[in-house]
Design a protein around this motif. Structure first.
Motif, mmCIF file in Angstrom:
data_model
loop_
_atom_site.group_PDB
_atom_site.id
_atom_site.type_symbol
_atom_site.label_atom_id
_atom_site.label_comp_id
_atom_site.label_asym_id
_atom_site.label_seq_id
_atom_site.Cartn_x
_atom_site.Cartn_y
_atom_site.Cartn_z
ATOM 1 N N PHE A 47 45.401 33.465 47.868
ATOM 2 C CA PHE A 47 45.380 34.777 48.514
ATOM 3 C C PHE A 47 45.667 34.580 49.996
ATOM 4 C CE2 PHE A 47 41.852 35.836 45.245
ATOM 5 C CZ PHE A 47 42.802 35.993 44.242
ATOM 6 N N ARG A 48 46.810 35.090 50.466
ATOM 7 C CA ARG A 48 47.227 34.853 51.845
ATOM 8 C C ARG A 48 47.830 36.125 52.454
ATOM 9 N NH1 ARG A 48 44.892 30.953 50.365
ATOM 10 N NH2 ARG A 48 45.485 28.743 50.514
ATOM 11 N N ASP A 49 47.851 36.162 53.772
ATOM 12 C CA ASP A 49 48.568 37.196 54.497
ATOM 13 C C ASP A 49 50.061 36.887 54.394
ATOM 14 O OD1 ASP A 49 50.020 38.510 56.630
ATOM 15 O OD2 ASP A 49 48.091 38.954 57.571
ATOM 16 N N PRO A 100 45.073 44.689 47.398
ATOM 17 C CA PRO A 100 45.450 44.249 48.753
ATOM 18 C C PRO A 100 44.721 42.967 49.151
ATOM 19 C CG PRO A 100 45.045 46.610 48.720
ATOM 20 C CD PRO A 100 44.591 46.093 47.382
ATOM 21 N N GLY A 101 45.445 42.108 49.835
ATOM 22 C CA GLY A 101 44.862 40.858 50.292
ATOM 23 C C GLY A 101 44.938 39.725 49.295
#
Length: 259
Positions: free
Chosen positions: A98-100, A152-153
């Protein structure tokens, strides 16, 4: 032991812990002999020994990274040599990434797709020749609700899981006429060691656990054995007319229009 898999040989990747170990345990109890393929032999080897001792069925632990196609082929060859032809493949090995999107390193993108998408494809390619030769085989991929709904995220994990469901459907149709079924399961929140670790990392673990429970229509978090029973059905001849299909099991969460 009802022996729904009596006489079958199954490979479970990621079989050393979490959902994979629950599947391996149930399959052994249902009469299958097993090869557990995992990066961590410290987890898979004791489980294999325990299952063999408790059921009297052969159960072996093999070490491989699912991103290494050659290593998986060697594991399949060893399984066939020691246990016989492979009837069932469960692709359970996976990692959370999980990354931006804007700050994510390319290595994270590559690793996510390599483990969660190419890994199952590597396993399938390793067992397909034998299954095609015998015109028989059942493959179950462990996907995720992330392959259906976007949280999201969580990028880029959903990209890989959408791809895995697509892989399931495409190959399921491709090999349907040759006696091979390929299906997937999309679990929601399941109380695995990874989920426990995530909850404990929250600022208020008790409150977050309660929040996650409250948003589920069934008001409880899923258990690994529940995924295992779904995999058991799909991997058995009971499901012989189910193919190229994904089963969502998330307690009904994904059916809600709003929270």
């Amino acid at each position: 032991m009802s022996e729904r898999l009596k006489g079958k040989t199954a490979i479970v990747t990621g079989g050393g812990s979490g959902i994979g170990s629950a599947i391996a345990t149930l399959f052994a109890q249902q009469g299958a002999q097993l090869a557990l393929i995992d990066l961590n032999l410290d987890a898979s080897q004791p489980l294999a020994e325990t299952l063999q001792r408790e059921t009297g069925l052969r159960c072996i632990a093999l070490q491989a990274d699912v991103t290494d196609e050659a290593a998986l082929k060697r594991c399949v060859a060893e399984t066939e040599e020691r246990l016989g032809p492979v009837d069932i493949l469960i692709n359970c090995a996976g990692i959370n990434v999980f990354r931006d999107p804007l700050t994510m390193e390319d290595a994270d993108w590559q690793r996510c797709l390599a483990v969660n998408l190419k890994g199952p494809w590597n396993g399938i390619r390793a067992v397909l020749p034998g299954m095609v030769a015998r015109q028989y085989g059942h493959i179950v991929n462990i996907a995720s609700v992330h392959g259906h709904k976007i949280i999201p995220g969580a990028f880029p994990y959903p990209v890989a899981k959408h791809g895995l469901i697509g892989l399931t459907r495409s190959l399921g149709v491709e090999y349907a006429s040759q006696g091979i079924r390929i299906n997937s399961i999309s679990p929601g929140l399941i109380m695995t060691p990874a989920a426990e670790a995530w909850l404990e990392s929250c600022d208020d673990p008790t409150a977050e656990r309660q929040r996650q429970t409250d948003i589920l229509p069934c008001k409880r978090i899923g258990e690994p054995v529940e995924v295992a029973y779904t995999a058991l059905f799909l991997a058995s001849d009971e499901a012989r007319f189910i193919n190229a299909t994904d089963i969502v099991m998330d307690g009904g969460r994904s059916q809600l229009y709003h929270e």
